[in-house]
Design a protein around this motif. Structure first.
Motif, PDB file in Angstrom:
ATOM      1  N   ASP A  25       1.039  -1.169   0.117  1.00 48.24           N
ATOM      2  CA  ASP A  25      -0.025   0.091  -0.054  1.00 48.24           C
ATOM      3  C   ASP A  25       0.981   1.199  -0.049  1.00 48.24           C
ATOM      4  O   ASP A  25       2.054   1.142   0.545  1.00 48.24           O
ATOM      5  CB  ASP A  25      -0.889   0.061   1.101  1.00 48.24           C
ATOM      6  CG  ASP A  25      -2.013  -0.904   1.096  1.00 48.24           C
ATOM      7  OD1 ASP A  25      -2.414  -1.500   0.144  1.00 48.24           O
ATOM      8  OD2 ASP A  25      -2.955  -1.117   2.299  1.00 48.24           O
ATOM      9  N   ARG A  26       0.522   2.286  -0.677  1.00 49.16           N
ATOM     10  CA  ARG A  26       1.045   3.601  -0.517  1.00 49.16           C
ATOM     11  C   ARG A  26       0.251   4.208   0.474  1.00 49.16           C
ATOM     12  O   ARG A  26      -1.017   4.553   0.462  1.00 49.16           O
ATOM     13  CB  ARG A  26       0.835   4.396  -2.010  1.00 49.16           C
ATOM     14  CG  ARG A  26       1.911   3.909  -3.041  1.00 49.16           C
ATOM     15  CD  ARG A  26       2.091   4.671  -4.083  1.00 49.16           C
ATOM     16  NE  ARG A  26       0.411   5.224  -4.569  1.00 49.16           N
ATOM     17  CZ  ARG A  26       0.435   6.539  -4.715  1.00 49.16           C
ATOM     18  NH1 ARG A  26       1.432   7.520  -4.611  1.00 49.16           N
ATOM     19  NH2 ARG A  26      -0.786   7.218  -4.814  1.00 49.16           N
ATOM     20  N   ILE A  27       1.229   4.915   1.501  1.00 50.78           N
ATOM     21  CA  ILE A  27       0.350   5.658   2.530  1.00 50.78           C
ATOM     22  C   ILE A  27       1.096   7.157   2.581  1.00 50.78           C
ATOM     23  O   ILE A  27       2.198   7.440   1.978  1.00 50.78           O
ATOM     24  CB  ILE A  27       0.547   4.937   3.922  1.00 50.78           C
ATOM     25  CG1 ILE A  27       2.225   4.826   4.122  1.00 50.78           C
ATOM     26  CG2 ILE A  27      -0.153   3.626   3.755  1.00 50.78           C
ATOM     27  CD1 ILE A  27       2.479   4.269   5.591  1.00 50.78           C
ATOM     28  N   ARG A  28       0.526   7.953   3.254  1.00 50.88           N
ATOM     29  CA  ARG A  28       1.075   9.353   3.510  1.00 50.88           C
ATOM     30  C   ARG A  28       0.841   9.349   5.250  1.00 50.88           C
ATOM     31  O   ARG A  28      -0.357   9.125   5.768  1.00 50.88           O
ATOM     32  CB  ARG A  28       0.280  10.598   3.127  1.00 50.88           C
ATOM     33  CG  ARG A  28       0.916  11.798   3.190  1.00 50.88           C
ATOM     34  CD  ARG A  28       0.229  12.752   2.415  1.00 50.88           C
ATOM     35  NE  ARG A  28       0.515  12.596   0.759  1.00 50.88           N
ATOM     36  CZ  ARG A  28      -0.338  12.788   0.035  1.00 50.88           C
ATOM     37  NH1 ARG A  28      -1.501  13.287   0.121  1.00 50.88           N
ATOM     38  NH2 ARG A  28       0.030  12.539  -1.397  1.00 50.88           N
ATOM     39  N   ILE A  29       1.906   9.801   6.041  1.00 48.96           N
ATOM     40  CA  ILE A  29       1.813   9.846   7.367  1.00 48.96           C
ATOM     41  C   ILE A  29       1.890  11.425   7.631  1.00 48.96           C
ATOM     42  O   ILE A  29       2.879  12.086   7.328  1.00 48.96           O
ATOM     43  CB  ILE A  29       2.986   9.051   7.843  1.00 48.96           C
ATOM     44  CG1 ILE A  29       3.142   7.594   7.606  1.00 48.96           C
ATOM     45  CG2 ILE A  29       2.941   9.258   9.633  1.00 48.96           C
ATOM     46  CD1 ILE A  29       4.254   6.859   7.625  1.00 48.96           C
TER      47      ILE A  29
END
Length: 181
Positions: A118-122
């Motif tokens: 998965d591609r995520i942004r934190i």
């Protein structure tokens, strides 16, 4: 041998019953965890790690049950255990983050808000909030996150539960289509 059987018949039968219960509950637990891992399409190594935690937990419960069944003197055992737990407590206090990261890893396994790939942004002030990361691996203590430029970052599991994380739509490369957790 006959004397031993007559003297400890109740304890032996209780131990056998406890052992049977241990095997049945361990088997059911392991099969359930593997089923969750398969249905959720989770990494097999991650599933094995959770299975290992369950086996250790079952073993500790079994040992405690045996101590109760065989009537070990709690006062004598209490002195030994209090000394051991004092040492373990100091060690865990000194490294509390390890315990919280392992616990967070187990929570992440069962809640599976995101998975490997998965591609995520934190949303973390220490990280660039506009940067996208791809989850390469989820370990017991941390995640391996890969930046677009190829840089590998290890990020603690407990922070994944504390910070806002956005799972990005894999079809949108510019981050327009996002799905919030």
């Amino acid at each position: 041998m006959e004397e031993f059987w007559q003297l400890y018949q109740n304890e032996i039968l209780s131990t056998l019953i406890c052992l049977a219960i241990l095997f049945v509950t361990r088997l059911v637990s392991i099969q359930t965890i593997k089923r969750i891992g398969r249905i959720s399409d989770l990494n097999k190594l991650r599933t094995k790690l959770i299975v290992k935690y369950v086996v250790i937990g079952h073993s500790l419960i079994f040992i405690a049950a045996l101590l109760l069944i065989w009537g070990v003197n709690i006062k004598d055992l209490g002195l030994i255990l209090s000394s051991v737990f004092a040492i373990i407590g100091v060690a865990l206090f000194a490294s509390w983050s390890i315990l919280s990261n392992v616990t967070a890893g187990v929570i992440l396994f069962f809640s599976f808000p995101f998975k490997i790939g998965d591609r995520i942004r934190i949303m973390d002030k220490d990280l660039d909030s506009s940067e996208d990361y791809t989850i390469e691996d989820i370990k017991a203590y941390h995640l391996h996150l890969r930046k677009r430029n190829g840089e590998l970052i290890t990020y603690p599991n407990n922070l994944m539960l504390q910070k806002a994380v956005t799972v990005l739509n894999p079809l949108e490369e510019d981050g327009e289509g996002t799905e919030a957790l």
